[in-house]
Design an enzyme around this catalytic site. Structure first.
Site, PDB file in Angstrom:
ATOM      1  N   THR A  45       0.816  -1.213   0.000  1.00  0.00           N
ATOM      2  CA  THR A  45       0.000   0.000   0.000  1.00  0.00           C
ATOM      3  C   THR A  45       0.849   1.262   0.000  1.00  0.00           C
ATOM      4  O   THR A  45       0.445   2.288  -0.527  1.00  0.00           O
ATOM      5  CB  THR A  45      -0.926  -0.026   1.236  1.00  0.00           C
ATOM      6  OG1 THR A  45      -1.747  -1.168   1.139  1.00  0.00           O
ATOM      7  CG2 THR A  45      -1.795   1.201   1.318  1.00  0.00           C
ATOM      8  N   TYR A  58      -7.888   0.716  -4.152  1.00  0.00           N
ATOM      9  CA  TYR A  58      -6.612   1.160  -4.713  1.00  0.00           C
ATOM     10  C   TYR A  58      -5.847  -0.053  -5.200  1.00  0.00           C
ATOM     11  O   TYR A  58      -6.189  -1.187  -4.877  1.00  0.00           O
ATOM     12  CB  TYR A  58      -5.786   1.916  -3.662  1.00  0.00           C
ATOM     13  CG  TYR A  58      -5.373   1.048  -2.505  1.00  0.00           C
ATOM     14  CD1 TYR A  58      -6.209   0.861  -1.420  1.00  0.00           C
ATOM     15  CD2 TYR A  58      -4.154   0.375  -2.521  1.00  0.00           C
ATOM     16  CE1 TYR A  58      -5.852   0.036  -0.374  1.00  0.00           C
ATOM     17  CE2 TYR A  58      -3.779  -0.447  -1.476  1.00  0.00           C
ATOM     18  CZ  TYR A  58      -4.636  -0.610  -0.400  1.00  0.00           C
ATOM     19  OH  TYR A  58      -4.285  -1.437   0.624  1.00  0.00           O
ATOM     20  N   THR A 124       1.461  -4.262   4.580  1.00  0.00           N
ATOM     21  CA  THR A 124       1.340  -4.593   6.005  1.00  0.00           C
ATOM     22  C   THR A 124       0.664  -5.947   6.247  1.00  0.00           C
ATOM     23  O   THR A 124       0.764  -6.484   7.344  1.00  0.00           O
ATOM     24  CB  THR A 124       0.555  -3.499   6.750  1.00  0.00           C
ATOM     25  OG1 THR A 124      -0.716  -3.348   6.133  1.00  0.00           O
ATOM     26  CG2 THR A 124       1.301  -2.195   6.759  1.00  0.00           C
ATOM     27  N   ASP A 125      -0.032  -6.478   5.227  1.00  0.00           N
ATOM     28  CA  ASP A 125      -0.797  -7.714   5.452  1.00  0.00           C
ATOM     29  C   ASP A 125       0.067  -8.861   5.972  1.00  0.00           C
ATOM     30  O   ASP A 125      -0.332  -9.595   6.878  1.00  0.00           O
ATOM     31  CB  ASP A 125      -1.480  -8.174   4.151  1.00  0.00           C
ATOM     32  CG  ASP A 125      -2.692  -7.326   3.794  1.00  0.00           C
ATOM     33  OD1 ASP A 125      -3.068  -6.449   4.590  1.00  0.00           O
ATOM     34  OD2 ASP A 125      -3.263  -7.555   2.711  1.00  0.00           O
ATOM     35  N   LYS A 197      -0.427  -7.758  13.040  1.00  0.00           N
ATOM     36  CA  LYS A 197      -1.390  -6.783  12.505  1.00  0.00           C
ATOM     37  C   LYS A 197      -2.736  -7.044  13.179  1.00  0.00           C
ATOM     38  O   LYS A 197      -3.265  -8.156  13.094  1.00  0.00           O
ATOM     39  CB  LYS A 197      -1.493  -6.917  10.983  1.00  0.00           C
ATOM     40  CG  LYS A 197      -2.348  -5.834  10.355  1.00  0.00           C
ATOM     41  CD  LYS A 197      -2.309  -5.872   8.818  1.00  0.00           C
ATOM     42  CE  LYS A 197      -3.163  -4.737   8.254  1.00  0.00           C
ATOM     43  NZ  LYS A 197      -3.148  -4.648   6.801  1.00  0.00           N
ATOM     44  N   GLU A 318      -3.639 -28.751  28.705  1.00  0.00           N
ATOM     45  CA  GLU A 318      -4.848 -29.586  28.592  1.00  0.00           C
ATOM     46  C   GLU A 318      -4.608 -30.814  27.713  1.00  0.00           C
ATOM     47  O   GLU A 318      -5.395 -31.742  27.705  1.00  0.00           O
ATOM     48  CB  GLU A 318      -6.013 -28.762  28.053  1.00  0.00           C
ATOM     49  CG  GLU A 318      -6.576 -27.782  29.079  1.00  0.00           C
ATOM     50  CD  GLU A 318      -7.882 -27.160  28.615  1.00  0.00           C
ATOM     51  OE1 GLU A 318      -8.891 -27.871  28.546  1.00  0.00           O
ATOM     52  OE2 GLU A 318      -7.859 -25.959  28.300  1.00  0.00           O
TER      53      GLU A 318
HETATM   54  N1  GLU Z   1      -2.890  -5.797   0.785  1.00  0.00           N
HETATM   55  C1  GLU Z   1      -1.985  -4.730   0.982  1.00  0.00           C
HETATM   56  C2  GLU Z   1      -0.589  -5.268   1.258  1.00  0.00           C
HETATM   57  O1  GLU Z   1      -0.340  -5.928   2.233  1.00  0.00           O
HETATM   58  C3  GLU Z   1      -2.582  -3.872   1.995  1.00  0.00           C
HETATM   59  C4  GLU Z   1      -1.923  -3.667   3.258  1.00  0.00           C
HETATM   60  C5  GLU Z   1      -0.881  -2.581   3.273  1.00  0.00           C
HETATM   61  O2  GLU Z   1       0.071  -2.545   2.535  1.00  0.00           O
HETATM   62  O3  GLU Z   1      -1.053  -1.773   4.153  1.00  0.00           O
HETATM   63  O4  GLU Z   1       0.275  -5.070   0.436  1.00  0.00           O
END
Ligand code: GLU
Length: 361
Positions: A45, A58, A124-125, A197, A318
């Protein structure tokens, strides 16, 4: 006769500061004495563009590494920056092959005497998994900082440029050396091993729920907290040198009414490891346990972790792991446990030896 008032003198001195700074950073040979930072871009992103303003939609990875660098002209006050585009993907498409390629590029860059640290721009994914993988296979104490953003580059209030600036500030800070791979987002510095995340859209998505953050940034100033306890980078037994694939490890998410069909199918497909994102303290239905016990007997490594998002998944609580032949993930969530299990399986198939890795790393 011209006179210089005290206030105009102050103004002149202030005006001269940028020039003085430039003189300070250029040595007698004309070479900059600023740290040298290599940016390895992978998409995400932070390089994303909307088709039109205000769109929630996007396309990740629309801008290249030079676009990202040029968007933050003040980077040149912190470091001499060079860029390299490794891949251009949304991080949901990250895979083992790209991890191996990226790790080799990171190690090659850090081995250069003219590179003092590496920044990786990344979605971020799956940032937590990539950063933890690199934390285990990077063979250098030089800083490695991963930077992403939650808003695309074209959005109002895009967070990418500030994150990139702070990421470079962290990578050039003397305190970053030897801390393992770091993640910078939203003015927070996290250890790769600790992050997850936690929110699909908000800027403060990354949390380090078990052991806490590595530090904070404030407009390029860096504040460090406690060092990471677990072993990392040059102190691990792992290496990607000469490696072109990783053992197949799949994750299953436990839930009420969980069956064993998919576990059995994974074993038939020849997986080398299975990680369970268990309910609570790594639990699952009796029938799933039976399926996994059979998987262990067929030579598959089975790791129990928790789907709760934090806490410790310990041995013999457990379930009797000693009897079942299971491994407990201790502090790692399922996606991190998969990374460590894949790398662990490149070294050993022994259950006790694999368990030891989960205490160490
Ligand atoms: N799907 C994107 C990625 O991980 C969105 C998350 C991001 O970059 O913030 O590239």
């Amino acid at each position: 006769m011209s006179t210089t008032s005290p206030s105009s003198l102050v103004r002149s001195v202030i005006a001269a500061v940028p020039l003085l700074l430039q003189l300070v950073v250029v040595d007698a040979q004309g070479a900059s004495s600023l740290p040298k930072i290599r940016i390895l871009a992978t998409g995400g992103t932070i390089a994303g563009a909307q088709a039109k303003g205000q769109d929630a939609g996007y396309k990740a990875g629309s801008f290249n590494v030079d676009d990202l660098i040029n968007a933050v002209p003040t980077l040149k006050h912190l470091a001499v920056i060079t860029g390299e585009q490794v891949v251009d993907i949304g991080s949901q498409d990250m895979n083992n092959e790209v991890w191996l390629q990226l790790a080799k590029r990171v190690n090659a860059a850090l081995a250069q005497s003219d590179v003092d640290g590496v920044i990786i721009t990344h979605g971020t994914d799956t940032m937590e998994e990539t950063s933890y993988f690199l934390n285990l296979v990077t063979k250098s104490d030089k800083p490695v900082v991963m930077v992403g953003s939650m808003r695309p580059a074209t959005a109002i209030g895009a967070d990418g440029p500030a994150n990139l600036y702070n990421g470079v500030a962290v990578a050039t800070h003397p305190g970053a050396k030897g801390r393992g791979v770091l993640v910078l987002l939203n003015d927070e510095i996290h250890y790769a091993r600790e992050i997850t995340k936690t929110n699909s859209t908000q800027l403060d998505t990354f949390k380090s729920p078990n052991r806490g953050k590595a530090g904070m940034t404030n407009a390029g100033r860096v504040y460090w907290y406690d060092p990471l306890a677990a072993k990392h980078t040059s102190r691990t037994v792992f290496s990607v040198q000469g490696m072109d694939q990783l053992p197949r490890v799949e994750i299953f998410y436990a839930h009420a009414n969980m069956g064993r069909d998919f576990i059995d199918h994974a074993v038939k497909l020849g997986v080398k490891g299975i990680v369970i994102a268990g309910v609570g303290d790594g639990n699952m239905t009796r029938v799933a346990v039976d399926g996994l016990q059979e998987a262990v007997k067929k030579g598959v490594a089975v790791v129990r972790s928790s789907r709760t998002g934090s806490g410790i998944t310990d041995r013999n609580v457990e379930l009797n792991d000693d009897k079942l032949g299971f491994i407990a993930s201790i502090e790692l969530n399922a996606q991190m446990a998969r990374v460590l299990l894949m790398l662990g399986l490149t070294k050993t198939r022994d259950t006790d030896a694999l368990q030891k890795l989960f205490y160490e790393y």
